[in-house]
Design a protein around this motif. Structure first.
Motif, mmCIF file in Angstrom:
data_model
loop_
_atom_site.group_PDB
_atom_site.id
_atom_site.type_symbol
_atom_site.label_atom_id
_atom_site.label_comp_id
_atom_site.label_asym_id
_atom_site.label_seq_id
_atom_site.Cartn_x
_atom_site.Cartn_y
_atom_site.Cartn_z
ATOM 1 N N GLY A 254 -53.613 79.234 102.060
ATOM 2 C CA GLY A 254 -54.208 77.945 101.750
ATOM 3 C C GLY A 254 -53.188 76.836 101.937
ATOM 4 N N ASP A 255 -53.602 75.735 102.499
ATOM 5 C CA ASP A 255 -52.720 74.595 102.712
ATOM 6 C C ASP A 255 -53.594 73.347 102.739
ATOM 7 O OD1 ASP A 255 -50.244 73.416 103.054
ATOM 8 O OD2 ASP A 255 -50.165 73.751 105.205
ATOM 9 N N LEU A 256 -52.953 72.193 102.732
ATOM 10 C CA LEU A 256 -53.664 70.920 102.767
ATOM 11 C C LEU A 256 -53.155 70.079 103.925
ATOM 12 C CD1 LEU A 256 -53.428 70.050 98.968
ATOM 13 C CD2 LEU A 256 -55.352 71.116 100.165
ATOM 14 N N ALA B 31 -56.238 75.443 106.305
ATOM 15 C CA ALA B 31 -55.534 76.718 106.198
ATOM 16 C C ALA B 31 -54.398 76.837 107.209
ATOM 17 C CB ALA B 31 -56.513 77.869 106.390
ATOM 18 N N LEU B 32 -53.309 77.431 106.764
ATOM 19 C CA LEU B 32 -52.189 77.786 107.621
ATOM 20 C C LEU B 32 -52.490 79.165 108.185
ATOM 21 C CD1 LEU B 32 -49.436 76.712 108.530
ATOM 22 C CD2 LEU B 32 -48.436 77.824 106.542
ATOM 23 N N LEU B 33 -52.392 79.344 109.504
ATOM 24 C CA LEU B 33 -52.798 80.566 110.187
ATOM 25 C C LEU B 33 -51.656 81.141 111.009
ATOM 26 C CD1 LEU B 33 -56.140 79.231 111.707
ATOM 27 C CD2 LEU B 33 -55.827 80.308 109.471
ATOM 28 N N ALA B 34 -51.712 82.450 111.242
ATOM 29 C CA ALA B 34 -50.756 83.114 112.126
ATOM 30 C C ALA B 34 -51.305 84.493 112.459
ATOM 31 C CB ALA B 34 -49.384 83.236 111.466
ATOM 32 N N GLY C 51 -47.704 79.366 121.158
ATOM 33 C CA GLY C 51 -47.305 78.030 121.589
ATOM 34 C C GLY C 51 -45.845 77.783 121.257
ATOM 35 N N ASP C 52 -45.594 76.681 120.555
ATOM 36 C CA ASP C 52 -44.221 76.311 120.211
ATOM 37 C C ASP C 52 -43.749 76.883 118.889
ATOM 38 O OD1 ASP C 52 -43.969 74.816 122.521
ATOM 39 O OD2 ASP C 52 -44.691 72.977 121.566
ATOM 40 N N GLY C 53 -44.630 77.546 118.147
ATOM 41 C CA GLY C 53 -44.243 78.040 116.830
ATOM 42 C C GLY C 53 -44.923 79.348 116.481
ATOM 43 N N TYR C 54 -44.819 79.686 115.224
ATOM 44 C CA TYR C 54 -45.378 80.950 114.745
ATOM 45 C C TYR C 54 -46.611 80.747 113.867
ATOM 46 C CZ TYR C 54 -41.168 83.060 116.568
ATOM 47 O OH TYR C 54 -40.169 83.485 117.413
ATOM 48 N N ALA C 55 -46.723 79.602 113.239
ATOM 49 C CA ALA C 55 -47.861 79.316 112.360
ATOM 50 C C ALA C 55 -48.497 77.998 112.809
ATOM 51 C CB ALA C 55 -47.406 79.223 110.910
ATOM 52 N N TYR C 56 -49.776 77.874 112.532
ATOM 53 C CA TYR C 56 -50.524 76.686 112.920
ATOM 54 C C TYR C 56 -51.630 76.469 111.902
ATOM 55 C CZ TYR C 56 -53.175 80.552 114.958
ATOM 56 O OH TYR C 56 -53.837 81.737 115.131
ATOM 57 N N HIS C 57 -52.244 75.312 111.935
ATOM 58 C CA HIS C 57 -53.307 74.984 110.994
ATOM 59 C C HIS C 57 -54.677 75.150 111.653
ATOM 60 C CE1 HIS C 57 -49.984 72.979 108.863
ATOM 61 N NE2 HIS C 57 -50.696 73.281 107.794
ATOM 62 N N MET C 58 -55.696 75.343 110.805
ATOM 63 C CA MET C 58 -57.063 75.436 111.309
ATOM 64 C C MET C 58 -57.401 74.220 112.157
ATOM 65 S SD MET C 58 -59.291 77.921 110.669
ATOM 66 C CE MET C 58 -60.843 77.051 110.702
ATOM 67 N N SER C 59 -56.956 73.044 111.738
ATOM 68 C CA SER C 59 -57.272 71.823 112.473
ATOM 69 C C SER C 59 -56.627 71.779 113.855
ATOM 70 C CB SER C 59 -56.853 70.590 111.664
ATOM 71 O OG SER C 59 -55.466 70.621 111.401
ATOM 72 N N ASP C 60 -55.659 72.666 114.123
ATOM 73 C CA ASP C 60 -55.028 72.743 115.441
ATOM 74 C C ASP C 60 -55.901 73.474 116.461
ATOM 75 O OD1 ASP C 60 -52.773 71.472 114.421
ATOM 76 O OD2 ASP C 60 -51.745 73.355 114.003
ATOM 77 N N LEU C 61 -56.898 74.199 115.978
ATOM 78 C CA LEU C 61 -57.717 75.021 116.889
ATOM 79 C C LEU C 61 -58.722 74.191 117.658
ATOM 80 C CD1 LEU C 61 -58.378 78.146 114.663
ATOM 81 C CD2 LEU C 61 -56.672 77.836 116.444
#
Length: 112
Positions: free
Chosen positions: A64-66, A74-77, A102-112
């Protein structure tokens, strides 16, 4: 032994397993982060289903994240489940090594 942790309280892109992104424990030689994952062989996924962990298993994870406005994001990986090889954290049976996206290991739902 079963570890009941977290059903998702937010909409996710797919069924995932909860990971506490605050439990980074080491990195592999290529810099991939490795997290403490589970004390048990069976965990719940985001829909409440039992999932049996095994070495080499591909797992989609969330926490869970904001976002900047305080809305759930949500923070995803994704990663590979591995047995605890560290010689420390004796109560933890499973670790997870995250896969680069991509450039990292974790991303947010809003990045999809």
């Amino acid at each position: 032994m079963k570890q009941d942790l977290c059903k998702a309280s937010m909409l996710l892109d797919k069924v995932r397993i909860w990971l506490d992104f605050n439990e980074l424990c080491t990195e592999d030689r290529d810099g991939a982060p490795i997290y403490l994952f589970s004390r048990a062989d069976i965990v719940n996924d985001s829909e409440g289903n039992d999932v049996e962990l095994y070495d080499g298993m591909k797992a989609y994870v969330f926490d869970g994240d904001l976002d900047e406005a305080g809305r759930p994001d949500a923070l995803l990986a994704e990663g590979i489940v591995i047995g605890n090889f560290l010689g420390r954290y004796p109560d933890v049976k499973w670790l997870i090594k995250l896969k680069k996206k991509g450039d990292g290991y974790a991303y947010h739902m809003s990045d999809l």
